[in-house]
Design an enzyme around this catalytic site. Structure first.
Site, PDB file in Angstrom:
ATOM      1  N   ASP A   1     -54.563 -19.469 -10.787  1.00  0.00           N
ATOM      2  CA  ASP A   1     -55.909 -18.973 -11.030  1.00  0.00           C
ATOM      3  C   ASP A   1     -56.894 -20.114 -11.257  1.00  0.00           C
ATOM      4  OD1 ASP A   1     -58.124 -17.480 -11.855  1.00  0.00           O
ATOM      5  OD2 ASP A   1     -56.879 -16.034 -12.911  1.00  0.00           O
TER       6      ASP A   1
ATOM      7  N   ASN B   1     -43.477 -18.058 -14.384  1.00  0.00           N
ATOM      8  CA  ASN B   1     -44.643 -18.620 -15.068  1.00  0.00           C
ATOM      9  C   ASN B   1     -44.706 -18.095 -16.497  1.00  0.00           C
ATOM     10  OD1 ASN B   1     -46.316 -19.999 -12.819  1.00  0.00           O
ATOM     11  ND2 ASN B   1     -45.877 -17.984 -11.945  1.00  0.00           N
TER      12      ASN B   1
ATOM     13  N   PHE C   1     -56.885 -17.942 -20.799  1.00  0.00           N
ATOM     14  CA  PHE C   1     -55.890 -17.554 -19.794  1.00  0.00           C
ATOM     15  C   PHE C   1     -55.135 -18.817 -19.391  1.00  0.00           C
ATOM     16  CE2 PHE C   1     -54.019 -15.972 -15.940  1.00  0.00           C
ATOM     17  CZ  PHE C   1     -54.017 -14.587 -16.045  1.00  0.00           C
TER      18      PHE C   1
ATOM     19  N   PHE D   1     -47.227 -10.329 -11.497  1.00  0.00           N
ATOM     20  CA  PHE D   1     -48.638 -10.541 -11.800  1.00  0.00           C
ATOM     21  C   PHE D   1     -48.968 -10.196 -13.247  1.00  0.00           C
ATOM     22  CE2 PHE D   1     -48.412 -10.297  -7.289  1.00  0.00           C
ATOM     23  CZ  PHE D   1     -49.485 -11.023  -6.797  1.00  0.00           C
TER      24      PHE D   1
END
Length: 349
Positions: free
Chosen positions: A80, A129, A27, A329
């Site tokens: 995150d 992002n 990720f 998201f």
């Protein structure tokens, strides 16, 4: 209130399962500010690479290294913890000399570059992002492949991700307790998290209900529409519906849903009646937002991941790349692809 995992799907519930975040390298998030450092000014922009660290922890460590107060270090967004992420921090350090930040040491963190900048980096001041995700142990390759193709065309619901509501929904629960007791909350962080969770949950509810009862991309009388990528919006009238529908189909315009709060929501007539009915049962949360003077706003109901591409390493492992604008998201994209497993599949800061 509909829980995140039970929100309506645009492409139907995924048929397969897969492992997300088997390790942090699966990720990867790269922050895109949309601008470069000025090269001068009283602030220093610091681009960091971190693995296993939350953003606030790194910001506090940087402040300690620079011998400044923690409030003098800011960032555009939380990233995150259970991931490999690149992002910018901003430290206010007046003077001609630039500290040697190559000497900054923190386990799981590396300084990539730094430069002077004129303005403080504020929360939300980023363009978007870029994500690189690896899904492992995929049980139904054909279903995931078709969903990726469909998402390229139809997008995904622009839901606020589960992380907005805290681990186990703690932020939303806090908002509900606050709304029910009317006890003053003096902790600024709690106030911010809880109010944000309340408004986000109401938005998700409106979008989920619209997906359930109608084509989410069908313009109705009184809808609030915005130019793709813009924040301003206008109201659809009956006379314009055909032309506006064409522009929505061409992805020139986006249909929005309410971020409820004080003041007018923005929709009118049929669209307003629908939104009010969708959250009619959530009177306490709505009253909390009005009482705390959180201004109503709008947010696009659909999200179109940009630069979406994927590569199957084998029949059970796929790497997926895409770019999302600020405030969107990745978990809301992934939930339309696969039923995720893994200890950190739904966890973020």
């Amino acid at each position: 209130m509909i829980e995140f995992d039970n929100l309506t799907y645009l492409h139907g519930k995924p048929q397969g399962t897969g492992l997300l975040k088997a390790n942090p390298e699966d990720f990867v998030v790269v922050e895109d500010l949309g601008f470069e450092p000025d090269g001068e000014g009283e602030h220093i922009l610091v681009r960091i690479l971190k693995n296993g660290c939350n953003t606030r922890f790194v910001a506090d460590a940087l402040a300690k290294f620079l011998k400044i107060h923690a409030r003098e270090v800011s960032f555009a967004g939380q990233k995150d913890k259970h991931a490999v992420t690149e992002q910018w921090l901003c430290a206010r350090v007046p003077g001609k000399e630039i500290p040697d930040l190559s000497a900054f040491q923190l386990e799981g963190c590396q300084v990539l570059e730094y430069a002077r900048h004129k303005r403080k980096l504020r929360l939300g001041a980023l363009k978007g992002n870029a994500f690189t995700l690896v899904l492992r142990e995929v049980s139904n390759r054909d279903d995931v492949e078709q969903r990726l193709i469909d998402i390229c065309v139809k997008g995904v619901p622009n839901y606020f991700g589960a992380q907005r509501f805290g681990i186990g929904g703690s932020n939303l629960q806090g908002a509900l307790r606050w709304a029910q007791t009317n006890t003053p909350v003096r902790d600024r962080n709690k106030r911010s998290f809880w109010l944000s969770a309340a408004r986000s949950a109401l938005f998700n509810q409106i979008v989920a209900e619209r997906l359930k009862k109608a084509d989410v991309n069908q313009v109705v009388d009184g809808d609030a529409l915005q130019l793709a990528g813009r924040g301003s919006w206008f109201v659809a009238t009956t006379e314009e519906l055909a032309e506006l529908q064409r522009r929505v189909n061409d992805k020139e315009l986006m249909i929005t849903a309410a971020l409820p709060g004080s003041g007018e929501w923005g929709t009118q007539r049929e669209a307003l009646a629908f939104e009010q009915a969708a959250v009619a049962a959530e009177t306490e949360l709505q009253a909390l937002l009005v009482r705390e003077k959180v201004e109503a706003a709008r947010r696009a109901m659909l999200l179109y991941p940009q630069q979406l591409s994927w590569n199957w390493w084998d029949d059970v492992t796929v790497e997926i790349r895409f770019w999302l604008p600020a405030g969107s998201f990745a978990t809301s994209v992934v939930r339309e692809l696969i039923n995720t497993t893994g200890d950190y599949a739904h966890i973020a800061e």
